[in-house]
Design a protein around this motif. Structure first.
Motif, PDB file in Angstrom:
ATOM      1  N   HIS A 199       0.843  -1.208   0.000  1.00  0.00           N
ATOM      2  CA  HIS A 199       0.000   0.000   0.000  1.00  0.00           C
ATOM      3  C   HIS A 199       0.877   1.257   0.000  1.00  0.00           C
ATOM      4  O   HIS A 199       0.671   2.182   0.782  1.00  0.00           O
ATOM      5  CB  HIS A 199      -0.934   0.002   1.217  1.00  0.00           C
ATOM      6  CG  HIS A 199      -1.791  -1.223   1.314  1.00  0.00           C
ATOM      7  ND1 HIS A 199      -2.830  -1.470   0.436  1.00  0.00           N
ATOM      8  CD2 HIS A 199      -1.741  -2.290   2.155  1.00  0.00           C
ATOM      9  CE1 HIS A 199      -3.389  -2.626   0.746  1.00  0.00           C
ATOM     10  NE2 HIS A 199      -2.747  -3.154   1.774  1.00  0.00           N
ATOM     11  N   LEU A 211      -5.010   6.542  -0.253  1.00  0.00           N
ATOM     12  CA  LEU A 211      -4.637   5.141  -0.110  1.00  0.00           C
ATOM     13  C   LEU A 211      -4.197   4.558  -1.444  1.00  0.00           C
ATOM     14  O   LEU A 211      -4.628   4.994  -2.503  1.00  0.00           O
ATOM     15  CB  LEU A 211      -5.807   4.341   0.444  1.00  0.00           C
ATOM     16  CG  LEU A 211      -6.348   4.815   1.792  1.00  0.00           C
ATOM     17  CD1 LEU A 211      -7.498   3.927   2.225  1.00  0.00           C
ATOM     18  CD2 LEU A 211      -5.253   4.825   2.850  1.00  0.00           C
ATOM     19  N   GLU A 213      -3.499   0.744  -3.486  1.00  0.00           N
ATOM     20  CA  GLU A 213      -3.559  -0.712  -3.505  1.00  0.00           C
ATOM     21  C   GLU A 213      -2.228  -1.304  -3.934  1.00  0.00           C
ATOM     22  O   GLU A 213      -1.955  -2.483  -3.707  1.00  0.00           O
ATOM     23  CB  GLU A 213      -4.655  -1.178  -4.468  1.00  0.00           C
ATOM     24  CG  GLU A 213      -6.075  -0.867  -4.003  1.00  0.00           C
ATOM     25  CD  GLU A 213      -6.444  -1.606  -2.737  1.00  0.00           C
ATOM     26  OE1 GLU A 213      -6.062  -2.780  -2.593  1.00  0.00           O
ATOM     27  OE2 GLU A 213      -7.104  -0.999  -1.875  1.00  0.00           O
TER      28      GLU A 213
END
Length: 870
Positions: A199, A211, A213
């Protein structure tokens, strides 16, 4: 759409009801009050099992979110060399200070082996020594063995099936997206560990705000002071050709200053040009910055497809590449980077191709024997300045590129022809990004501006017709993408309002001189394009879940000036889209992601040219002059699991996509001349895809086993010879791999790939037509080390291809090599294609069309090399 909104509305209050309890604190040594890092602080459930845990940082700090509904919690702090601490605490947010007492440990005569992998906060660390065997040369050889990581044939890297967003060496981004320069060349012996930063948010200012992935890879070096590198020279013989190879690679630097210099050349079939490929990177959470690319040309050389076998079997090349890369920390968090590349790549291909086209009353087959030669020159330069401070972010990248491609294709068919392609691509662009925090607000501005010029020419020579059709195409324009957003954050909520403005000035000119066509030969097209997007973005973070919602409102405006046909037109469209995603973290090991999006897109200048363009000697194309408009929906599901203690990695992805388009692709034939274009007719496509991956590392056996499975199904329509045909295609792919160390003297790597393709055509008022074919490949590499200086290796490759229901192709390749090490030198003698296999056949589907290929392969060869590593 209504069902999805109802689902989200029902889910939101349930998530809001979840407890938001956070236990945080510090762990210190009782005697001197000094913080202790590396302590495992665990929360235990009523059965004594670990429900969540964190490892303290260098300040002894830990932070554990709690979802357990019990009134009291059990907390445990453990570290070798200290007495374990066990606490019972109230189930509420609180700060703790835990004191540990050191103790002496008496060890028996045992051998302590360090772990192969472990977690350090959000970073997964792979110890290179645990995976390395004697035959591993570069760090790429190591990454291919690591569970959870995949390295594709072209060098792109994914972690848990998502592209990485950065490739660091000691925390510095030396080569950007061209990370093959490092990955394929830095010695495995020079690296002590590979870190995967999960992350990963590359912008310091936005950590914990936006954020990601995607993960990043960081290499930790054994020696940060002295330079490391390799040099290899070799000569050999293959059939009637003298073979050569010469490689020189040098890396120097540490955490503040790094440089790479590399020169490579060969004609042995090794594709060294992949080192300079620019790989797609994950977003890094930068969901508010556009992906900026410059346009492509209309013409491309024929041939040079990639059959499903090792590239060294069929690549006839003469390649030279040079790259210079330097990055310097000019101040804390500030870097200046320079990247320069040059490539000369000459390739040849001999192929027999049978093209079969499904027609209403017959099957049109065209047989061609092609001999293609292509020369490609690339010159690339990038200058990047980055200020990645905790208070603001500034990055400016100036890039220039020049590509020259010449291709000559000699085609033996009913009428022998020669095709000459002269293609150029010159571009310069600047990419600026700036982000700043003002109070609780984040303000960002990004600006990409570029100019592109693509002059192209195709000339066809056919003696039997006494005429040489010629096609010239020029495309040029200015392109800019600018966006800004302001962000508001409070507690667990984040609201962003983003404004994006794209503007393009595009010019397309083409001139065709063809003996079969009297008109529709010239295109003189100019378009102005403006796109304005307003995007509200909302994110809410629960204890274990994150909900993200986006609702972009997009306005498109076109000004089309078709000067050839005296037609001027202005078009505008307004679309409202929606995107939602929900991420849930069951534990430190287990993640779930659900997403849905509804999007609209439109075409560009290539939808408006109406005069013919000759793509090759037997293919013409034009468009309807109608702008392509598409609406699509995508629903996806992703599950990821990784356990460093057991060495098990698992991820699964599934998605469903459907789209509606106002145009349908059509193909019609006049004799054997193919005319490609679009016609105004609504077309629908829906597709399913599923992918699964399991990777298991067995430390006792020093073995990694992986298994991946892919399934894709698509339903669409193709228009051929004026008739629309529903087409359904399916593909299964199964890929197991094994890397194992049988003993100190024997290791081997095994990989297999089984692909099944099926196609069903359902003509109206006609029986449906079904066809299928399968491919199966196996590759085994085995290594034997009688001692530390001598190495024997062999590679066996078995291929099975179904050409027709009654025709199959089976081939077996074998290679053998012997190496001897003396101090820093290594001498190698390699014998490739021992059985001297000369041709390879396979088949592919493309909608209603089927193509069968028969390739010339590289003959048996012998190559002697000497390598020096420092």
């Amino acid at each position: 759409m209504k069902k999805l909104l109802t689902f989200v509305c029902l889910l939101l209050p349930l998530c809001c009801m979840a407890q938001t309890v956070v236990i945080e604190g510090t762990v210190k040594e009782k005697s001197n009050k000094q913080p202790i890092d590396g302590v495992i602080v665990s929360v235990l459930d009523k059965d004594g099992d670990v429900s969540n845990y964190k490892i303290t940082d260098k300040n002894g700090y830990f932070n554990i979110p709690i979802t357990d509904k019990s009134d009291t919690l059990s907390l445990q702090a453990v570290l070798l060399g200290y007495e374990s601490k066990f606490l019972r605490i109230a189930n509420k947010s609180q700060q703790l200070e835990i004191a540990l007492v050191s103790k002496e440990i008496e060890l028996a005569a045992v051998t302590v082996k360090p772990s192969a992998m472990w977690m350090k906060e959000d970073t997964l660390v792979y110890r290179v020594g645990a995976f390395q065997t004697q035959q591993d040369r570069t760090i790429s050889d190591i990454l291919k063995k690591l569970p959870g990581i995949k390295v594709s044939e072209n060098g792109s890297i994914t972690y848990q099936d998502l592209p990485i967003n950065k490739y660091y060496v000691e925390g510095l981004d030396l080569v950007g997206s061209r990370y093959g320069i490092i990955n394929n060349n830095i010695s495995a012996d020079a690296v002590t560990s590979v870190e995967v930063i999960e992350h990963h948010q590359p912008v310091n200012l936005l950590k914990g705000v936006l954020l990601s992935e995607s993960a990043a890879i960081n290499l930790k070096l054994k020696n940060k002071i002295r330079p490391v590198g390799t040099a290899t020279a070799g000569l050999g013989y293959g059939f009637d050709d003298l073979l050569w190879t010469l490689n020189a690679f040098a890396f120097m630097g540490g955490a503040n200053n790094q440089s790479v210099v590399m020169y490579k050349t060969n004609n042995t079939g090794e594709d060294i040009s992949v080192d300079l490929l620019e790989h797609s990177l994950g977003s890094g959470g930068m969901v508010f910055s556009g992906f900026n690319t410059l346009p492509q040309g209309l013409l491309s050389p024929a041939g040079f497809s990639n059959p499903p076998l090792d590239k060294k079997r069929y690549l006839f090349n003469q390649t030279h590449i040079v790259t210079l890369n330097h990055i310097k920390k000019v101040a804390e968090n500030k870097t200046l980077r320079l990247n320069l590349d040059y490539k000369y790549d000459s390739r040849e291909e001999n192929i027999r191709q049978v093209s079969a086209y499904f027609l209403p009353d017959s099957l049109l087959e065209i047989v061609e024997v092609k001999k293609t030669k292509q020369k490609n020159n690339l010159l690339n330069g990038i200058l990047t300045y980055e200020d990645n401070s905790p208070k603001h972010y500034l990055k400016n990248m100036l890039k220039s590129r020049a590509v020259w491609t010449d291709a000559l294709s000699d085609v033996q068919t009913a009428i022998p022809v020669v095709q000459r392609f002269d293609l150029s691509d010159i571009a310069v662009n600047n990419d600026l990004k700036f982000t700043k925090k003002i109070g609780r607000r984040y303000w960002d501005i990004s600006s990409f501006t570029g100019y592109s010029f693509l002059p192209q020419q195709l000339k066809v020579e056919a003696d039997t017709i006494g005429f040489s059709p010629t096609q010239t195409v020029e495309r040029s324009g200015f392109y800019t993408n600018n966006n800004t957003y302001i962000s508001f954050q409070r507690d667990n909520s984040l609201l962003n309002i983003k404004l994006n403005v794209d503007a393009n000035i595009d010019q397309l000119n083409s001139d065709l001189d063809h003996y079969l066509i009297a008109d529709s030969l010239i295109n003189d097209l100019h378009t102005d394009y403006l796109k304005v997007v307003l995007t509200p973005y909302y994110r809410y973070m629960f204890s274990k879940a994150t909900l993200m919602l986006r609702a972009p409102l997009t306005w498109h405006w076109f000004n089309i000036d078709d000067r050839q046909y005296g037609n001027k037109e202005k078009l505008s469209f307004l679309y409202a889209d929606f995107n939602a995603s929900l991420s849930y973290k069951f534990s430190a090991l287990f993640d779930l992601n659900l997403s849905y999006s509804n999007t609209h897109s439109v075409g560009d200048i290539l939808d408006f040219y109406r005069s013919f363009v000759m793509a090759n000697y037997r293919s013409l194309k034009n468009t309807s002059g109608i702008l392509s408009k598409r609406e699509g929906q995508l629903a996806s599901f992703r599950l990821a699991y990784r356990n460093t203690l057991s060495g098990l990695f698992l991820n699964m992805d599934a998605s469903y996509m459907t789209s509606e388009r106002n145009l349908i692709a059509q193909q019609r034939f006049v004799g054997k001349l193919s005319i490609l274009g679009n016609m105004e007719q609504n077309s629908h496509i829906d597709s399913w895809s599923w992918r699964g991956y399991i990777g298991q590392y067995f430390s006792a056996l020093q073995s990694t086993i992986t298994f991946s499975a892919d399934y894709n199904q698509a339903n669409s329509k193709r228009n051929q010879q004026g008739i629309s045909y529903p087409v359904r295609s399916e593909m299964w792919a199964l890929t197991p791999t094994l890397n194992t160390k049988v003993s100190e003297s024997i290791t081997f790597n095994y990989a297999a790939n089984w692909i099944i393709n099926k196609m069903t055509i359902r003509p109206v008022s006609m029986p449906e037509t079904k066809s299928s074919f399968s491919q199966f490949t196996q590759k085994l590499k085995a290594y034997y080390f009688p001692n530390k200086k001598f190495q024997l290796s062999t590679q066996w490759e078995y291929l099975y291809n179904e050409i027709t229901e009654s025709t199959h192709s089976r081939m077996l390749f074998a290679d053998l090599a012997a190496s001897y090490k003396h101090k820093s030198l290594e001498y190698t003698l390699a014998w490739d294609n021992i059985f001297n296999e000369k041709r390879y056949s396979y088949k592919i589907y493309n909608g209603l069309d089927t193509y069968a290929y028969n390739y010339d392969l590289r003959p048996m060869s012998i190559l002697a090399t000497i390598s020096f590593k420092y």
